[in-house]
Motif scaffolding. Structure first.
Motif, PDB file in Angstrom:
ATOM      1  N   THR A 205       0.845  -1.190   0.000  1.00 56.51           N
ATOM      2  CA  THR A 205       0.000   0.000   0.000  1.00 56.51           C
ATOM      3  C   THR A 205       0.881   1.241   0.000  1.00 56.51           C
ATOM      4  N   THR A 206       0.670   2.112  -0.979  1.00 59.25           N
ATOM      5  CA  THR A 206       1.433   3.350  -1.109  1.00 59.25           C
ATOM      6  C   THR A 206       0.474   4.532  -1.054  1.00 59.25           C
ATOM      7  N   ASP A 207       1.027   5.749  -1.174  1.00 62.32           N
ATOM      8  CA  ASP A 207       0.191   6.948  -1.203  1.00 62.32           C
ATOM      9  C   ASP A 207      -0.747   6.926  -2.398  1.00 62.32           C
ATOM     10  N   ALA A 208      -0.324   6.215  -3.455  1.00 54.91           N
ATOM     11  CA  ALA A 208      -1.146   6.128  -4.666  1.00 54.91           C
ATOM     12  C   ALA A 208      -2.110   4.939  -4.623  1.00 54.91           C
TER      13      ALA A 208
ATOM     14  N   ARG B 212      -0.152  -1.150  -4.930  1.00 56.15           N
ATOM     15  CA  ARG B 212       0.728  -1.236  -6.091  1.00 56.15           C
ATOM     16  C   ARG B 212       1.621  -2.468  -5.997  1.00 56.15           C
TER      17      ARG B 212
END
Length: 461
Positions: free
Chosen positions: A231-234, A237
């Protein structure tokens, strides 16, 4: 699908099964077992043939591809189907056409889920599939038995026995299949539950099968999400891995919405409706294996309206190694046109049950096919098998190959040609053993041309 110059329809028109068996029996007079079992040395440049295939692949992935090929003679064999395809073009042949795998080595069999969620064991790689003579698959399987057996440290005497028995199991598989009705041949019983039920209590093979049953049962899209994403800020992924997984900005990733729409038009109506409930969350290039490493492959992460996930694998559908090694033309959409359909059609014909998500699409320059990624799929690590387990596994592959060949209407011709003669077992084994020095010679040339990969291989050991 294209028949690659071998017309099945012309052979079976107005012919009964008895007629076809008689044709095969008579063919043995023209192509005796001794001829089929004699390896004829060919004049060719292995480096040139391999380079023509490399020219079709992603340049930055070639060093890792070569490293994987350089691990052993067996991994080299797995990555160079074009060499054996060239050699087989110059051998005696029955020219009995069936839908073949084209690359039926021991590593291309495995476990996967049927649409009913039953675990089955069958061929699981069809990049080289198409219409050709049946014995090409048998010879490639037997050569792989010898190479894998040597890699596992078995004695030559033991390997010879296993190889003969694999040829025998193919012969027995053909005989058993032809005795079944046409519709029964269409529904072969090779689900793992049936196989496990036929194994005597206490047999170590049962433990092996149960292990793979348990392993495959744990593989699904949610497990892939846990292993391959973060889990990333975007949002969610795929995790980049320099050698295997990488986010790219290319034609497929930029146009994935349109291409997946094209793909959905090739799947069953119910699957298309199911896919309408998902949206694309991420896409990354993801390469695995040996033979296909270096081609354009991707993972697509889809998220449903309920928050669950589905991971699809997109693989480039290159022309068969036989075709690719003979041509020096740049890849174009015309060159690759319908290769994805060839692979998917062949898979549906050969497998007893296939992934319901199978489909294909055409990009601007390349052809691709699509399937689920890792959904109850697992392959057998040959190095982990005991000698007895290896023997059983190899024989099972021989029998399954025969069952798959008998999905083609010309299967009775194979039965007529082979008969119940042990001479067939000996002839196929003789050819495979005679071919091993050719593989070793090609492998030595490869290592000489790629000393860096050889060094990597030796350090890995």
């Amino acid at each position: 699908m294209a028949n690659r110059g071998l017309d099945i329809n012309n052979i079976i028109v107005n012919s009964s099964q008895t007629d076809l068996e008689h044709m095969g029996d008579k063919l043995r007079e023209k192509v005796p077992f001794d001829a089929l079992g004699t390896f004829k040395q060919t004049q060719r440049d292995p480096t040139l043939l391999m380079q023509r295939i490399s020219d079709m692949l992603v340049p930055e992935l070639l060093p890792e591809r070569y490293r994987r090929m350089g691990v052993s003679a067996f991994t080299f064999f797995r990555g160079t189907a074009e060499l054996m395809a060239f050699d087989l073009n110059h051998q005696a042949s029955t020219h009995i056409p069936v839908i073949i795998s084209g690359d039926a080595h021991l590593g291309n069999f495995g476990f996967f889920a049927s649409p009913e969620r039953r675990l089955v064991f069958d061929l699981n790689d069809f990049d080289e599939a198409g219409v050709n003579s049946w014995e090409r698959d048998v010879k490639r399987l037997l050569v792989s038995v010898i190479l894998a057996g040597r890699e596992n440290g078995y004695t030559d005497k033991k390997i010879h026995k296993i190889t003969r028995n694999v040829a025998k199991s193919y012969r027995a598989g053909i005989e058993a299949s032809i005795k079944r009705s046409t519709i029964d041949r269409f529904y072969p019983a090779n689900d793992v539950a049936s196989i496990l039920g036929a194994v005597p209590e206490g047999d170590p093979t049962a433990e092996m099968i149960q292990y793979f049953l348990d392993k495959a049962g744990k593989r699904n899209s949610e497990q892939v999400v846990k292993k391959f994403t973060q889990t990333t800020d975007a949002g969610l992924r795929f995790v980049d891995n320099a050698k295997i997984t990488r986010h790219t900005n290319d034609d497929v990733t930029r146009n994935i919405i349109d291409y997946l729409a094209d793909y959905r038009s090739t799947v069953r109506t119910d699957i298309a409706l199911l896919l309408s409930q998902y949206h694309i969350t991420d896409i990354a290039r993801h390469c695995v294996g040996v033979g296909s490493f270096g081609s354009r492959c991707y993972l697509v992460l889809l998220t449903s309206i309920d928050g669950s996930h589905l991971v699809l694998q997109i693989k480039e559908a290159l022309p068969t190694r036989k075709t690719g090694a003979e041509r020096q033309l740049a890849l174009t959409s015309t060159f690759e046109e319908n290769e994805g359909r060839r692979i998917i059609d062949s898979q549906k014909i050969l497998q007893s049950a296939s992934d319901p998500f199978l489909g294909y699409f055409q990009s601007k320059k390349h052809s691709f096919y699509v399937r689920q990624f890792r959904d109850m799929k697992t392959s057998v690590d040959l190095a982990t098998l005991s000698e007895d387990q290896f023997h059983v596994y190899a024989e099972s592959c021989g029998r399954l190959l025969a069952v798959d060949h008998c999905q083609t209407p010309t299967g009775p011709m194979i039965a007529g040609y082979i008969g119940d003669s042990k001479k067939f077992d000996r002839a196929m084994t003789d050819w495979a053993e005679a071919y091993i020095p050719q593989v070793e010679k090609d492998y030595a040339i490869f290592l000489k041309n790629h000393p860096k990969e050889q060094a990597l291989t030796e350090s890995a050991k």
